[in-house]
Design an enzyme around this catalytic site. Structure first.
Site, PDB file in Angstrom:
ATOM      1  CG  ASN A  73      -2.055  -0.962   1.154  1.00 25.97           C
ATOM      2  OD1 ASN A  73      -2.329  -1.528   0.101  1.00 25.97           O
ATOM      3  ND2 ASN A  73      -2.734  -1.170   2.258  1.00 25.97           N
ATOM      4  NE  ARG A 402      -7.857  -2.433 -10.376  1.00 29.47           N
ATOM      5  CZ  ARG A 402      -6.841  -1.611 -10.635  1.00 29.47           C
ATOM      6  NH1 ARG A 402      -5.863  -2.023 -11.428  1.00 29.47           N
ATOM      7  NH2 ARG A 402      -6.802  -0.394 -10.126  1.00 29.47           N
ATOM      8  NE  ARG A 432      -3.031   5.260 -10.645  1.00 38.18           N
ATOM      9  CZ  ARG A 432      -3.707   6.218 -10.033  1.00 38.18           C
ATOM     10  NH1 ARG A 432      -4.106   6.064  -8.796  1.00 38.18           N
ATOM     11  NH2 ARG A 432      -4.006   7.334 -10.675  1.00 38.18           N
ATOM     12  CG  HIS A 462     -14.238   2.118 -11.596  1.00 28.54           C
ATOM     13  ND1 HIS A 462     -15.004   2.125 -10.445  1.00 28.54           N
ATOM     14  CD2 HIS A 462     -13.100   1.464 -11.277  1.00 28.54           C
ATOM     15  CE1 HIS A 462     -14.352   1.526  -9.473  1.00 28.54           C
ATOM     16  NE2 HIS A 462     -13.205   1.109  -9.950  1.00 28.54           N
ATOM     17  CE1 TYR A 495      -8.782  -7.307  -3.356  1.00 31.53           C
ATOM     18  CE2 TYR A 495      -9.846  -6.030  -5.075  1.00 31.53           C
ATOM     19  CZ  TYR A 495      -8.706  -6.398  -4.395  1.00 31.53           C
ATOM     20  OH  TYR A 495      -7.503  -5.860  -4.756  1.00 31.53           O
ATOM     21  NE  ARG A 591     -10.461  -0.822   1.732  1.00 32.78           N
ATOM     22  CZ  ARG A 591     -10.644  -0.766   0.420  1.00 32.78           C
ATOM     23  NH1 ARG A 591     -11.637  -1.412  -0.135  1.00 32.78           N
ATOM     24  NH2 ARG A 591      -9.851  -0.049  -0.350  1.00 32.78           N
ATOM     25  CG  HIS A 619     -13.862  -3.761  -3.929  1.00 35.81           C
ATOM     26  ND1 HIS A 619     -14.511  -4.000  -5.118  1.00 35.81           N
ATOM     27  CD2 HIS A 619     -12.891  -2.860  -4.208  1.00 35.81           C
ATOM     28  CE1 HIS A 619     -13.961  -3.277  -6.073  1.00 35.81           C
ATOM     29  NE2 HIS A 619     -12.980  -2.570  -5.565  1.00 35.81           N
TER      30      HIS A 619
END
Length: 741
Positions: A73, A402, A432, A462, A495, A591, A619
């Site tokens: 992170n 993704r 990313r 997204h 997730y 979160r 998530h």
């Protein structure tokens, strides 16, 4: 934006009276002291990750896992966020965020807090985790500490596996300092000739293709310890072999982090795919933003490196241990340490989707709501694979933000395109750190004949949507999956996300309209059920918050619950403050980043913020509005951030089937709000307090409960309630009103 009823600043002891003045409302609710700095809030999130590593009740290898996550992170934080702030400082921008801090003030606070957290991290590693690992037969050695037999094996490993990979890079007048890759490990060597003279400098890069944590051979006995050595330590021990004829003075390891953000001008890029490929190659050598060195690295070495990388002393981190703890993943992946990990969890299947079920038949009969990872992701894969081979399926449309490198979903899309079906994939090339994977899939899809669209100019796509058009016996029908998470079978196991499977004609028609808007020339027509960013999502969310405020003023039931990854948008936060001033009870489950300050007298008395950091990464995004006693529930791909509202294509979709909506309202949200194991509550000063059971309150843990329900269901036992059932405070019961000053 419509004129909204607001509150004016008043004496704290006097009743708050409403006014219809947006300017006055902004002056009151938009005061910089009402906002937490975004970057500092993120660092507090990473502190919560570090706290999981500090927790002695966690299995030992799970503690190591959270230490790795903390490091990973932090790497990304420096590559993107700190890099951006340093650019703002260099450009001498005068911009300040909602919290009022300038880029320089933000940077200084980031460095102070990060140094504090990194010191805690390495103290934990050296004083707690290394000794605990040793007690459990896992030892990480310096090469200089090895026995003669072990040292001989290490030397042979170096000569056979490592030495051929090494390249000495001189640094002198004719050899400039090499352009080292982002996050690469390197050794700075100072040497001299046998005859003396000026010291010589060289760089030796630690090869990326060799494991950074090397497992040494074990004996046959079960009691034999597991011994590891660091690759960098092995190279240091034998690096003289790389410089024959020289006398080595000092050798020290260092690691550089670079700006890894991609800068793409959609309007200028004629070929977006090729432009991103070129930018990826450039970004691995972006401007340096952080230097990590060994704790014993001498001052003159540090100064030399700072000069090479154009950094200041504030950018240096002296580390008493490995330069990156992400390489400890070798311990996490070792199956022999299963007794030191969490109990294995195998996702179950929703009862509506038994193994080998006809997905299309099930979806025609009912809507299905999947809660990953407690419900497996296999049904989504099954749906796409079934669509690829079903002769009645005519078209498949999907958004891919993704996905995994071996994605069965993309393989199925390729199969469908090869079979002559109309396949349209909106592939986001700028996801990313997944750009390279997405480029590979995009090329394979195009080769198979699929219509591949590289997102939308100026926006990242997204949203998570799948649309299948099938010619059924009675009509042409659309089958839709909408989700909060990516079409990524691997992350779907770690997730927490929701996915809705539906054939509801109104909803599926609107999904088709979204796809047509993204792929065609027509503008966004406006939709009834779906909220879509960047077109109308923010405006409609604000309207719903204002409706709760107005309902509270009118004495009607009013409540807001939002489960998010991040809450940053200033206007949304001001509207939440405004609703709190009208005594709307607001529960936020955030979160990560939260820029809102809860429980501030006269400002956010009725707002509570909790964060849950546990085994799975939370998530899913859930929006709940009481709506005067007729609750609305939305699931979404969008956090409440400017980038989601303005620079991304996002979708929020309603859950209208009563049974599914009730499950979220009466089971899912209360579990999060009543968590007393993994939940922390945000304090007004930006810190977090870990929640614990009080009095007879149960030691409730949301993720554990959902796991146990899934396990019980998998066993197909006939109990009415799983053993994990415990008493919940229903969300329809408002908490006791805060005391007013």
């Amino acid at each position: 934006m419509a004129q909204a009823q607001s509150r004016v600043e008043a004496d704290e002891s006097a009743p708050i009276t409403p006014v219809k003045d947006e300017t006055a409302a902004h002056q009151r609710f938009g005061d910089p002291k009402n906002f937490i700095n975004r970057e500092l809030s993120w660092l507090e999130f990473n502190r919560r990750v570090l706290e999981e590593a500090q927790d002695p009740s966690q299995p030992l290898i799970e503690r190591v896992k959270f230490l790795c996550i903390f490091s990973s992170n932090l790497d990304e934080f420096f590559e993107i966020r700190v890099a951006g702030i340093k650019q703002q400082i260099e450009s001498e921008t005068s911009d300040v965020g909602p919290d009022g801090l300038s880029p320089t003030e933000t940077f200084n606070q980031i460095q102070r807090l990060t140094h504090e957290l990194v010191a805690i991290q390495y103290d934990l590693w050296n004083k707690e985790l290394i000794p605990e690992l040793a007690k459990n037969g896992i030892r990480i050695r310096e090469v200089s500490q090895l026995s003669a037999k072990r040292a001989a094996w290490a030397r042979k490993y170096f000569q056979d596996e490592v030495f051929p990979m090494l390249t000495p890079l001189a640094v002198d007048a004719s050899h400039p300092f090499p352009d080292l890759l982002n996050k690469s490990h390197n050794l700075l060597v100072r040497a001299k000739t046998q005859r003396g003279g000026e010291p010589l400098l060289a760089i030796a890069q630690v090869p990326r293709v060799v494991p950074r944590l090397i497992l040494m051979p074990r004996g046959k006995g079960d009691d034999e310890p597991w011994e590891y050595i660091y690759l960098a330590s092995l190279i240091k021990q034998h690096i003289a072999e790389l410089f024959p004829g020289l006398i080595l003075d000092e050798v020290h390891a260092f690691r550089v982090t670079r700006n890894s953000d991609l800068y793409i001008d959609d309007e200028e890029a004629e070929n977006l795919l090729r432009t991103i490929e070129q930018e990826l190659r450039r970004s691995s050598r972006g401007d340096a933003v952080r230097l990590e060195v060994e704790a014993d690295c001498p001052k003159d070495f540090v100064e030399l490196l700072l000069e090479f990388f154009d950094l200041s002393e504030a950018d240096v981190y002296k580390l008493n241990g490995p330069l990156s703890m992400t390489h400890l993943t070798a311990l996490i992946s070792n199956d022999a340490f299963a007794n030191l990990k969490d109990r294995p969890f195998q996702p179950g299947r929703d009862p509506a989707l038994p193994l080998h079920a006809d997905m299309f038949e099930v979806m025609r009969r009912q809507d299905v709501l999947l809660h990953h990872p407690y419900d497996g992701f296999d049904p989504i894969v099954d749906l796409v694979e079934e669509a690829a081979t079903d002769p009645q399926v005519l078209a498949i449309k999907i958004t891919l933000y993704r996905t995994s490198g071996d994605s069965p979903i993309v393989e199925a899309l390729i199969e469908a395109a090869n079979a002559g079906k109309q396949v349209t994939a909106i592939v986001e090339l700028r996801a990313r750190f997944d750009e390279a994977t997405n480029i590979r899939w995009a090329r394979r899809l195009e080769e198979a004949g699929a219509h591949v669209i590289y997102g939308v100019v100026g926006l990242k796509t997204h949203c998570k949507a799948l649309l299948i058009v099938r010619r059924d016996a009675d009509q042409l029908r659309r089958y839709v999956h909408l989700g909060t998470g990516n079409y990524h079978p691997r992350t779907a196991r770690i997730y927490t996300d929701f996915g809705l499977l539906t054939t509801n004609s109104e909803l599926t028609e609107e999904v088709a309209t979204v796809f047509n808007t993204l792929t065609g020339l027509a503008g966004y027509p406006g939709l009834k059920k779906l909220m879509v960013a960047p077109f109308d999502m923010k405006k409609r969310l604000i309207a719903k918050i204002e409706r709760e405020r107005d309902n509270a003023d009118a004495g009607k039931p009013a409540r807001i619950i939002a489960k998010l990854n991040s809450l940053v948008d200033q206007e949304i936060i001001e509207k939440l403050y405004e609703a709190s001033a009208a005594e709307v009870t607001i529960d936020l489950i955030v979160r990560g980043i939260c820029c809102l300050r809860p429980k501030m007298p006269g400002l956010s008395d009725y707002i509570r913020v909790v964060s849950i950091v546990g085994r799975f990464l939370e998530h899913s995004r859930i929006y709940y509005f009481e709506n005067g006693g007729q609750p609305e529930v939305y699931l979404s791909s969008a956090d409440w951030m400017p980038r989601n509202f303005l620079r991304r294509v996002e979708v929020a979709f309603p859950i209208e089937t009563p049974q599914l909506r009730d499950h979220i309202v009466n089971e899912v949200l209360p579990r999060f709000l009543n968590d007393r194991v993994k939940a922390r509550e945000l304090q007004p000063d930006g810190s977090y307090r870990r929640l614990k059971p009080e009095g007879p309150e149960p030691r409730a843990q949301a993720q554990w409960h959902f796991r146990e329900v899934s396990r019980e269901r998998a066993k197909k036992q006939g109990r009415q309630k799983p053993r994990s059932a415990d008493k919940l405070i229903p969300i329809t019961v408002a908490p006791e009103p805060p005391q007013k000053s």
